[in-house]
Design an enzyme around this catalytic site. Structure first.
Site, PDB file in Angstrom:
ATOM      1  N   GLY A  39      19.061  80.605  50.912  1.00 35.36           N
ATOM      2  CA  GLY A  39      18.506  81.723  51.659  1.00 35.36           C
ATOM      3  C   GLY A  39      19.616  82.704  51.999  1.00 35.36           C
ATOM      4  N   ASP A 267      26.387  87.363  49.624  1.00 37.14           N
ATOM      5  CA  ASP A 267      26.230  86.895  51.004  1.00 37.14           C
ATOM      6  C   ASP A 267      27.578  86.480  51.592  1.00 37.14           C
ATOM      7  OD1 ASP A 267      23.454  87.223  50.635  1.00 37.14           O
ATOM      8  OD2 ASP A 267      23.318  85.212  49.773  1.00 37.14           O
TER       9      ASP A 267
END
Length: 306
Positions: A39, A267
């Site tokens: 995620g 990320d």
């Protein structure tokens, strides 16, 4: 509840569990998988914690073993989980990674099982729960991504509410991840949504290819002129990155390393940059830290720092 002030960065978004084959090759031939946390926002939180910047997650997981695993993994990495809600009806989202190596390098194919997941039921009400509200009130940075924007109308409503809550001492950070599969059949809407959130942010991260898709611009200087609203704008490329803080401009070349698999690099890069900012590093120093974390992720098959 732990003191919310110990979490200078709070991330808001979907949590997933990923299954990664133990060997390369077609998914049909894979017999053994390794389970891991995934995620986009959760990857950022883990990388921040590994960089010694305390972070917390606001999200939703299912009332199932995968939700328990994801929450436990975040805690194991030192990430705050007090604002993760357990959804009694919707499952935790999953995806399976297919790894194929060819002469051009590593290729990943993602197979998602996240429709109607607990994470897709994130909403403004999620942000209003006491634990989440306390974290947001104390945070120096709140971060979310364009992946969550695409999941549902309620997720987008939550992001809009998050960015509408303006506090002078808090930065709103946004990674404008363009995921064409999530916007299939509504591409124009996706571009409008991501451009809207990008312009509402104080810190904007965008890959050069995503910038071309969303804004129709690849050049860093042109993008800065076209998107002046964020205080900080960070554009990443295969050969390095460019960052702006107001009128100040910084550059960082890419680092030599052996690529294993690229998922999660953006990320980790965002986490490294935010960690640098929170720690008081210069623009150049924050970029250098971002590069180091991103290359560590790309040197493994994990989506996050291990």
């Amino acid at each position: 509840m732990p003191d919310a002030e110990i979490h200078p960065v709070v991330v808001v978004g979907e949590g997933l569990v990923v299954f990664v084959p133990e060997s390369d090759g077609p998914l049909a031939d894979a017999a053994v998988f390794r389970r891991s946390l995934a995620g986009a926002e959760l990857n950022v939180a883990v990388a921040l914690s590994r960089a010694d910047v305390p972070a917390a997650v606001i999200s939703r997981v299912g009332d199932d073993g995968f939700g328990q695993f994801a929450t436990a993994e975040l805690r194991r990495h030192g990430v705050g989980t007090e604002a993760i809600q357990v959804d009694p009806e919707a499952p935790t989202g999953l995806y399976v990674k297919e790894l194929v190596t060819d002469p051009g390098g590593a290729i990943s194919r993602m197979h998602y099982y996240r429709s109607s997941s607990a994470g897709s039921r994130l909403s403004p009400a999620t942000l209003q729960q006491p634990a989440a509200a306390a974290l947001l009130q104390a945070a120096r940075v709140v971060h979310t991504t364009g992946v969550t924007s695409a999941l549902s109308a309620t997720c987008l409503d939550a992001q809009r509410a998050l960015f509408a809550d303006v506090l002078p001492e808090r930065l709103r950070s946004f990674s404008a991840h363009w995921r064409s599969a999530l916007w299939r059949g509504r591409e124009d809407e996706g571009r409008r949504v991501l451009a809207e959130l990008a312009r509402s942010a104080d810190v904007l991260f965008v890959d050069v290819d995503d910038a071309a898709e969303i804004f129709g611009i690849r050049d860093a200087a042109e993008l800065r002129l076209a998107v002046p609203e964020p205080r900080m704008l960070v554009i990443t490329r295969s050969d390095g990155a460019t960052a702006f803080d107001g009128a100040e401009r910084g550059e960082a070349p890419s680092i030599d390393f052996t690529l294993v698999e690229p998922t999660g690099a953006a990320d980790a890069f965002a986490a490294g940059f935010l960690a640098g900012f929170v720690s008081g590093l210069s623009l150049a120093g924050s970029l250098a830290r971002a590069n180091r974390l991103a290359t560590r992720v790309m040197s493994s098959t994990r989506d996050h720092l291990g």
